[in-house]
Scaffold this motif. Structure first.
Motif, PDB file in Angstrom:
ATOM      1  N   SER A 266       0.833  -1.207   0.000  1.00 44.94           N
ATOM      2  CA  SER A 266       0.000   0.000   0.000  1.00 44.94           C
ATOM      3  C   SER A 266       0.868   1.258   0.000  1.00 44.94           C
ATOM      4  O   SER A 266       0.593   2.221  -0.743  1.00 44.94           O
ATOM      5  CB  SER A 266      -0.916  -0.007   1.226  1.00 44.94           C
ATOM      6  OG  SER A 266      -1.666   1.188   1.295  1.00 44.94           O
ATOM      7  N   SER A 267       1.931   1.225   0.823  1.00 40.94           N
ATOM      8  CA  SER A 267       2.827   2.385   0.843  1.00 40.94           C
ATOM      9  C   SER A 267       3.525   2.582  -0.501  1.00 40.94           C
ATOM     10  O   SER A 267       3.665   3.711  -1.000  1.00 40.94           O
ATOM     11  CB  SER A 267       3.862   2.221   1.953  1.00 40.94           C
ATOM     12  OG  SER A 267       3.230   2.156   3.225  1.00 40.94           O
ATOM     13  N   GLN A 268       3.959   1.493  -1.094  1.00 41.27           N
ATOM     14  CA  GLN A 268       4.596   1.596  -2.403  1.00 41.27           C
ATOM     15  C   GLN A 268       3.631   2.177  -3.440  1.00 41.27           C
ATOM     16  O   GLN A 268       4.017   3.004  -4.280  1.00 41.27           O
ATOM     17  CB  GLN A 268       5.070   0.208  -2.850  1.00 41.27           C
ATOM     18  CG  GLN A 268       6.219  -0.365  -2.019  1.00 41.27           C
ATOM     19  CD  GLN A 268       6.586  -1.757  -2.481  1.00 41.27           C
ATOM     20  OE1 GLN A 268       6.833  -1.969  -3.662  1.00 41.27           O
ATOM     21  NE2 GLN A 268       6.604  -2.697  -1.546  1.00 41.27           N
ATOM     22  N   GLN A 269       2.403   1.726  -3.381  1.00 45.63           N
ATOM     23  CA  GLN A 269       1.425   2.253  -4.329  1.00 45.63           C
ATOM     24  C   GLN A 269       1.256   3.755  -4.175  1.00 45.63           C
ATOM     25  O   GLN A 269       1.235   4.502  -5.174  1.00 45.63           O
ATOM     26  CB  GLN A 269       0.086   1.537  -4.121  1.00 45.63           C
ATOM     27  CG  GLN A 269      -1.004   1.989  -5.100  1.00 45.63           C
ATOM     28  CD  GLN A 269      -2.336   1.329  -4.792  1.00 45.63           C
ATOM     29  OE1 GLN A 269      -2.588   0.962  -3.656  1.00 45.63           O
ATOM     30  NE2 GLN A 269      -3.188   1.208  -5.799  1.00 45.63           N
ATOM     31  N   MET A 270       1.123   4.213  -2.924  1.00 39.82           N
ATOM     32  CA  MET A 270       0.945   5.650  -2.692  1.00 39.82           C
ATOM     33  C   MET A 270       2.164   6.424  -3.168  1.00 39.82           C
ATOM     34  O   MET A 270       2.049   7.486  -3.810  1.00 39.82           O
ATOM     35  CB  MET A 270       0.694   5.892  -1.206  1.00 39.82           C
ATOM     36  CG  MET A 270      -0.607   5.315  -0.687  1.00 39.82           C
ATOM     37  SD  MET A 270      -0.765   5.485   1.104  1.00 39.82           S
ATOM     38  CE  MET A 270      -0.647   7.271   1.271  1.00 39.82           C
ATOM     39  N   LEU A 271       3.380   5.906  -2.877  1.00 37.32           N
ATOM     40  CA  LEU A 271       4.598   6.607  -3.287  1.00 37.32           C
ATOM     41  C   LEU A 271       4.751   6.641  -4.803  1.00 37.32           C
ATOM     42  O   LEU A 271       5.138   7.668  -5.391  1.00 37.32           O
ATOM     43  CB  LEU A 271       5.807   5.946  -2.633  1.00 37.32           C
ATOM     44  CG  LEU A 271       5.933   6.135  -1.119  1.00 37.32           C
ATOM     45  CD1 LEU A 271       7.007   5.224  -0.551  1.00 37.32           C
ATOM     46  CD2 LEU A 271       6.252   7.590  -0.781  1.00 37.32           C
ATOM     47  N   LEU A 272       4.468   5.540  -5.452  1.00 35.50           N
ATOM     48  CA  LEU A 272       4.600   5.508  -6.906  1.00 35.50           C
ATOM     49  C   LEU A 272       3.555   6.397  -7.572  1.00 35.50           C
ATOM     50  O   LEU A 272       3.836   7.039  -8.612  1.00 35.50           O
ATOM     51  CB  LEU A 272       4.470   4.063  -7.404  1.00 35.50           C
ATOM     52  CG  LEU A 272       5.623   3.136  -7.005  1.00 35.50           C
ATOM     53  CD1 LEU A 272       5.359   1.713  -7.464  1.00 35.50           C
ATOM     54  CD2 LEU A 272       6.959   3.632  -7.590  1.00 35.50           C
ATOM     55  N   GLN A 273       2.363   6.432  -7.005  1.00 34.86           N
ATOM     56  CA  GLN A 273       1.360   7.348  -7.547  1.00 34.86           C
ATOM     57  C   GLN A 273       1.801   8.807  -7.379  1.00 34.86           C
ATOM     58  O   GLN A 273       1.612   9.637  -8.283  1.00 34.86           O
ATOM     59  CB  GLN A 273       0.014   7.109  -6.854  1.00 34.86           C
ATOM     60  CG  GLN A 273      -0.660   5.797  -7.238  1.00 34.86           C
ATOM     61  CD  GLN A 273      -1.921   5.539  -6.430  1.00 34.86           C
ATOM     62  OE1 GLN A 273      -2.180   6.240  -5.448  1.00 34.86           O
ATOM     63  NE2 GLN A 273      -2.700   4.535  -6.845  1.00 34.86           N
ATOM     64  N   ALA A 274       2.393   9.112  -6.205  1.00 36.10           N
ATOM     65  CA  ALA A 274       2.894  10.474  -5.988  1.00 36.10           C
ATOM     66  C   ALA A 274       4.031  10.789  -6.946  1.00 36.10           C
ATOM     67  O   ALA A 274       4.130  11.918  -7.487  1.00 36.10           O
ATOM     68  CB  ALA A 274       3.343  10.631  -4.541  1.00 36.10           C
ATOM     69  N   ALA A 275       4.919   9.820  -7.175  1.00 36.37           N
ATOM     70  CA  ALA A 275       6.018  10.034  -8.132  1.00 36.37           C
ATOM     71  C   ALA A 275       5.488  10.269  -9.537  1.00 36.37           C
ATOM     72  O   ALA A 275       6.017  11.101 -10.292  1.00 36.37           O
ATOM     73  CB  ALA A 275       6.963   8.837  -8.104  1.00 36.37           C
ATOM     74  N   ASP A 276       4.433   9.539  -9.890  1.00 38.80           N
ATOM     75  CA  ASP A 276       3.876   9.710 -11.236  1.00 38.80           C
ATOM     76  C   ASP A 276       3.274  11.098 -11.396  1.00 38.80           C
ATOM     77  O   ASP A 276       3.391  11.720 -12.474  1.00 38.80           O
ATOM     78  CB  ASP A 276       2.812   8.634 -11.475  1.00 38.80           C
ATOM     79  CG  ASP A 276       2.232   8.716 -12.865  1.00 38.80           C
ATOM     80  OD1 ASP A 276       2.984   8.501 -13.837  1.00 38.80           O
ATOM     81  OD2 ASP A 276       1.020   8.991 -12.982  1.00 38.80           O
ATOM     82  N   ARG A 277       2.628  11.600 -10.338  1.00 37.42           N
ATOM     83  CA  ARG A 277       2.019  12.916 -10.439  1.00 37.42           C
ATOM     84  C   ARG A 277       3.058  14.042 -10.511  1.00 37.42           C
ATOM     85  O   ARG A 277       2.840  15.071 -11.133  1.00 37.42           O
ATOM     86  CB  ARG A 277       1.093  13.155  -9.238  1.00 37.42           C
ATOM     87  CG  ARG A 277      -0.170  12.304  -9.256  1.00 37.42           C
ATOM     88  CD  ARG A 277      -1.179  12.824  -8.209  1.00 37.42           C
ATOM     89  NE  ARG A 277      -0.605  12.800  -6.878  1.00 37.42           N
ATOM     90  CZ  ARG A 277      -0.719  11.781  -6.021  1.00 37.42           C
ATOM     91  NH1 ARG A 277      -1.375  10.687  -6.413  1.00 37.42           N
ATOM     92  NH2 ARG A 277      -0.189  11.835  -4.815  1.00 37.42           N
ATOM     93  N   THR A 278       4.187  13.855  -9.842  1.00 35.35           N
ATOM     94  CA  THR A 278       5.199  14.926  -9.773  1.00 35.35           C
ATOM     95  C   THR A 278       6.373  14.680 -10.709  1.00 35.35           C
ATOM     96  O   THR A 278       7.381  15.384 -10.627  1.00 35.35           O
ATOM     97  CB  THR A 278       5.713  15.052  -8.334  1.00 35.35           C
ATOM     98  OG1 THR A 278       6.322  13.816  -7.937  1.00 35.35           O
ATOM     99  CG2 THR A 278       4.579  15.396  -7.376  1.00 35.35           C
ATOM    100  N   TRP A 279       6.291  13.707 -11.560  1.00 31.56           N
ATOM    101  CA  TRP A 279       7.450  13.345 -12.392  1.00 31.56           C
ATOM    102  C   TRP A 279       7.862  14.493 -13.325  1.00 31.56           C
ATOM    103  O   TRP A 279       9.045  14.768 -13.494  1.00 31.56           O
ATOM    104  CB  TRP A 279       7.126  12.101 -13.208  1.00 31.56           C
ATOM    105  CG  TRP A 279       8.351  11.535 -13.876  1.00 31.56           C
ATOM    106  CD1 TRP A 279       8.801  11.795 -15.124  1.00 31.56           C
ATOM    107  CD2 TRP A 279       9.287  10.645 -13.288  1.00 31.56           C
ATOM    108  NE1 TRP A 279       9.965  11.134 -15.378  1.00 31.56           N
ATOM    109  CE2 TRP A 279      10.289  10.397 -14.252  1.00 31.56           C
ATOM    110  CE3 TRP A 279       9.398  10.041 -12.041  1.00 31.56           C
ATOM    111  CZ2 TRP A 279      11.372   9.556 -14.006  1.00 31.56           C
ATOM    112  CZ3 TRP A 279      10.458   9.198 -11.810  1.00 31.56           C
ATOM    113  CH2 TRP A 279      11.425   8.957 -12.763  1.00 31.56           C
TER     114      TRP A 279
END
Length: 462
Positions: A266-279
């Motif tokens: 779950s944490s990985q999902q949230m972090l990867l989603q945040a990375a995708d938004r700010t990439w």
């Protein structure tokens, strides 16, 4: 026609009386021994055996077989002795051919007995009746053949039902007494009273031992039924315990996976989603999110390997005990939050003895699950882990300054919740250790979760 007496009348009478009394006394010993043999073999005898069917037991009991052979040998020995005595004392009489023919007939009939079996079938009863009638005719013609009553007593008692056997014994005893009186010169009370008394004692012993054999057989059957019930109950209990153990292990694994792999994913999902938004807008922040997700993946991989090895938490397996594992957990959660959440760890008191592995593992998993809830749902900026060692218990408090919620009673789950496995898993862990889990929270006032585990309770074997 009556057998003539020779020699001294007193001596002949004494001989006949001794023979009759000794013969009936022999029945007492034979019947007692037969009864004992029957009791010794009731556990393996035919359950359909009749009350008088001691002969059935003889087929499976070596002692009973030897007794039957002894009685058969005694019959032929007595028959031969009686015939020899008659021929020696009364040679050349007109009745001699009849005596010889009846003796041979009696011997042949007796030999047919084992061939007909031991059950009181009509054919067997007919054989016994003919055998007794031939013997009676011989006794009328030659009283000395009364000695053969001993094996006939035994044969009748072991074949016939009790009442019929008693009637036969009485009839044979009357003929024995009559034969002794015919050989005596006058009335002798010993010849009249001794054979019936000994026959009565022998019959009573025989019937008593038969009834004991039946009771023992019934008791053995009940014992076998009880043993079968016990074995069936044990099998059912073992199957139930296996099912309960399987369910308990499944529940434990689900809690382990929820508190480690599921939370990490779950944490990985949230972090990867945040990375995708700010990439595009902030590549450096996106890279930090990816690196943090990579670190979480490494921890999850270590947990997965630990599951395969022994299902112990990876932090505890690294050494240092629960205190070091909680400090490492606090530091890791703070680092992963990247400033959004700060987690502090504090330990109070000193344990008198090392905490059991089950207690350490459960408290660490509770701390992991509680911090995962804080990170995902509370919106808190600060959280604290407090481990308190007391004399007879250990207490773990997890508090945060988040938005809080209205705590529901244990066992009640809101209909709107989709996930909601964390708190029930925490309660189950604490319950397995005999402890309690309390939650204090209110909207806008943060949350404090407290797990208290006694140290004197016997650990759950599951």
């Amino acid at each position: 026609m009556v057998e003539h007496r020779s020699g001294s009348p007193d001596a002949e009478a004494a001989e006949a009386g001794a023979a009759g009394t000794a013969g009936v006394a022999g029945v007492a010993g034979a019947t007692a021994e037969t009864g004992a043999a029957g009791v010794g073999q009731v556990a393996v005898s035919d359950p359909d055996a009749q009350v008088a069917g001691v002969g059935q037991v003889a087929g499976s009991d070596p002692d009973a077989r030897w007794l039957a052979l002894l009685m058969h040998a005694a019959f032929f020995l007595l028959l031969g002795a009686s015939l020899t005595r008659f021929l020696m004392r009364h040679p050349g009489e007109a009745r001699t051919p009849w005596i010889i023919a009846l003796s041979i007939t009696l011997a042949v009939l007796y030999l047919l007995g084992p061939v007909l079996g031991s059950r009181p079938t009509p054919r067997r009863l007919t054989w016994l009746g003919v055998l007794v009638v031939v013997w009676m005719v011989l006794v009328v013609l030659a009283p000395s053949f009364a000695w053969c009553a001993v094996p006939l007593f035994y044969t009748g008692l072991r074949i016939l039902p009790p009442r019929a056997a008693l009637a036969l014994v009485a009839l044979l005893t009357v003929f024995v007494v009559a034969a002794q009186l015919r050989l005596a010169d006058g009335f002798d009370p010993n010849l009249v009273l001794a054979p019936p008394a000994v026959a009565a004692v022998a019959t009573a012993v025989f019937v008593h031992m038969q009834r004991q054999a039946v009771r023992q057989r019934e008791l053995a059957a009940r014992q076998r039924e009880l043993i079968d019930d016990l074995l069936r109950t044990r099998r059912e209990l073992a199957a139930t315990e296996r099912r309960e153990g399987t369910l308990a292990e499944r529940q434990r694994l689900s809690m382990e996976i929820h508190d480690t792999l599921a939370q990490g994913l779950s944490s990985q999902q949230m972090l990867l989603q945040a990375a995708d938004r700010t990439w595009s807008a902030d590549p450096d922040a996106a890279r930090r999110h990816v690196r943090t997700a990579t670190g979480i993946a490494e921890r999850n991989l270590a947990e997965a390997r630990r599951f395969v090895h022994d299902l112990a938490p990876a932090d505890l397996a690294e050494g240092g005990g629960l205190e070091a594992a909680l400090h490492a957990l606090a530091a890791r959660e703070s680092a992963q939050a990247e400033g959004a959440l700060t987690v502090h760890c504090h330990v109070e008191g000193t344990p008198h003895a090392p905490l059991p592995d089950r207690v350490q593992s459960a408290l660490l998993r509770i701390a992991q699950g509680a911090l995962a809830n804080v990170r995902e749902h509370s919106g808190a900026t600060a959280a604290g882990l407090t481990l308190t060692h007391l004399d007879d218990r250990v207490v773990l408090d997890i508090g945060d300054n988040g938005r809080g919620f209205t705590a529901e009673p244990e066992g009640v789950r809101g209909a709107r919740t989709v996930r909601g496995h964390g708190l029930p898993a925490m309660r189950a862990r604490v319950r397995q250790l005999g402890g309690t889990l309390t939650i204090e929270s209110a909207p806008g006032e943060g949350t404090v979760l407290s797990a208290e585990v006694p140290l004197t309770t016997t650990e759950d074997p599951i």
